[in-house]
Design an enzyme around this catalytic site. Sequence first.
Site, mmCIF file in Angstrom:
data_model
loop_
_atom_site.group_PDB
_atom_site.id
_atom_site.type_symbol
_atom_site.label_atom_id
_atom_site.label_comp_id
_atom_site.label_asym_id
_atom_site.label_seq_id
_atom_site.Cartn_x
_atom_site.Cartn_y
_atom_site.Cartn_z
ATOM 1 N N PRO A 89 0.816 -1.225 0.000
ATOM 2 C CA PRO A 89 0.000 0.000 0.000
ATOM 3 C C PRO A 89 0.848 1.273 0.000
ATOM 4 O O PRO A 89 0.363 2.345 -0.308
ATOM 5 C CB PRO A 89 -0.814 -0.105 1.297
ATOM 6 C CG PRO A 89 -0.762 -1.536 1.682
ATOM 7 C CD PRO A 89 0.555 -2.060 1.195
ATOM 8 N N GLU A 116 3.569 -8.223 8.856
ATOM 9 C CA GLU A 116 3.490 -6.755 8.938
ATOM 10 C C GLU A 116 4.335 -6.092 7.859
ATOM 11 O O GLU A 116 4.320 -4.873 7.717
ATOM 12 C CB GLU A 116 3.962 -6.289 10.320
ATOM 13 C CG GLU A 116 3.134 -6.806 11.477
ATOM 14 C CD GLU A 116 1.646 -6.569 11.288
ATOM 15 O OE1 GLU A 116 0.881 -7.533 11.325
ATOM 16 O OE2 GLU A 116 1.265 -5.396 11.047
ATOM 17 N N ARG A 154 -1.935 -9.435 -20.629
ATOM 18 C CA ARG A 154 -2.896 -9.059 -21.669
ATOM 19 C C ARG A 154 -2.247 -8.219 -22.762
ATOM 20 O O ARG A 154 -2.743 -8.158 -23.882
ATOM 21 C CB ARG A 154 -4.048 -8.246 -21.055
ATOM 22 C CG ARG A 154 -4.900 -8.978 -20.064
ATOM 23 C CD ARG A 154 -5.907 -8.034 -19.422
ATOM 24 N NE ARG A 154 -6.769 -7.415 -20.437
ATOM 25 C CZ ARG A 154 -7.853 -7.998 -20.947
ATOM 26 N NH1 ARG A 154 -8.195 -9.202 -20.551
ATOM 27 N NH2 ARG A 154 -8.596 -7.393 -21.855
ATOM 28 N N ASP A 169 -8.988 -2.346 -25.709
ATOM 29 C CA ASP A 169 -8.913 -1.057 -26.402
ATOM 30 C C ASP A 169 -9.883 -0.039 -25.803
ATOM 31 O O ASP A 169 -9.603 1.137 -25.746
ATOM 32 C CB ASP A 169 -9.223 -1.247 -27.893
ATOM 33 C CG ASP A 169 -8.109 -2.055 -28.560
ATOM 34 O OD1 ASP A 169 -8.330 -2.562 -29.677
ATOM 35 O OD2 ASP A 169 -7.051 -2.213 -27.921
HETATM 36 N N1 4GY Z 1 -2.824 -2.570 -1.426
HETATM 37 C C1 4GY Z 1 -1.757 -3.230 -1.951
HETATM 38 N N2 4GY Z 1 -1.243 -2.972 -3.156
HETATM 39 O O1 4GY Z 1 -0.201 -3.799 -3.332
HETATM 40 N N3 4GY Z 1 -0.036 -4.579 -2.273
HETATM 41 C C2 4GY Z 1 -0.990 -4.266 -1.395
HETATM 42 C C3 4GY Z 1 -1.178 -4.890 -0.079
HETATM 43 O O2 4GY Z 1 -2.113 -4.582 0.648
HETATM 44 N N4 4GY Z 1 -0.256 -5.826 0.268
HETATM 45 C C4 4GY Z 1 -0.324 -6.479 1.558
HETATM 46 C C5 4GY Z 1 0.793 -6.018 2.463
HETATM 47 C C6 4GY Z 1 0.679 -6.787 3.748
HETATM 48 C C7 4GY Z 1 1.837 -6.473 4.646
HETATM 49 C C8 4GY Z 1 3.133 -6.754 3.973
HETATM 50 C C9 4GY Z 1 3.271 -5.980 2.693
HETATM 51 C C10 4GY Z 1 2.116 -6.259 1.785
#
Ligand code: 4GY
Length: 247
Positions: A89, A116, A154, A169
């Site tokens: 995230p 985590e 894709r 497209d």
């Molecule tokens: N949103 C997201 N976009 O890409 N990945 C995401 C995610 O939520 N990934 C899980 C986390 C959980 C803890 C470790 C790192 C990844």
Amino acid sequence: MRIDIVSLFPEFIAQCAGVGVVGRAQERGLLSTHGWNPRDYAAGGYRRVDDRPFGGGPGMVMMIEPLQACLSAARAADEAPAPVIYLSPQGRPLTQAKVRELAALPRLILLCGRYEGVDERLLAAEVDEEISIGDYVLSGGELAAAVVIDAVARLQEGALNDAESAVQDSFEGDGLLDCPHYTHPASHALGEVPAVLRSGDHAAIARWRRQQALGRTWLRRPDLLDEAALSKADRALLEEFRQQWRH
Ligand SMILES: Nc1nonc1C(=O)NCC1CCCCC1
């Protein structure tokens, strides 16, 4: 294109990448995916891949060593250079423009976190780019990796048939949302298929579909409209849609 995925659950990716467009792209030799499990590179009998966070707090953090060894093994498996992309995230939002950029590369290495997260020192040393598929928290990076794999697959030449290319497209081409779609039966308790779609007038049908795409984008994702390069005809169609919508 080759994609290596570093994940504690490589079987998850293999399942996703084995079906549909991605599976077919692999069968056609357009794409290959390879899973690598850091646990196979963890020292000791217990094969530890995570440990408690310094500073306290809940959960566990993925350790440097197993990931570093796993990434090295993945890199060494093919001579093609590959960026290491971490899914989280905290990454930059994935867009179709970024998908196009990634799809043009010969190789990607996708790093999937769990628990985590990953020791920051590993990320700083090994990760070239961090990408997010959305502002929410999943239980691991694997689903996000599957999204990246699907989207780049894709775009591999020969991956899509004509109908699938049309869908690609409709978004890919001009960044607008897709128009509504209908199929048999023409009449149903849920409503009628718009008459224009049954008129056989291909110019009218194309006009209606374009206007619906413009109108839906205006209603649901006006931010996309700002970036879209609308023609004079598009703007007229959209204005007509707006007038109808307001009455
Ligand atoms: N949103 C997201 N976009 O890409 N990945 C995401 C995610 O939520 N990934 C899980 C986390 C959980 C803890 C470790 C790192 C990844």
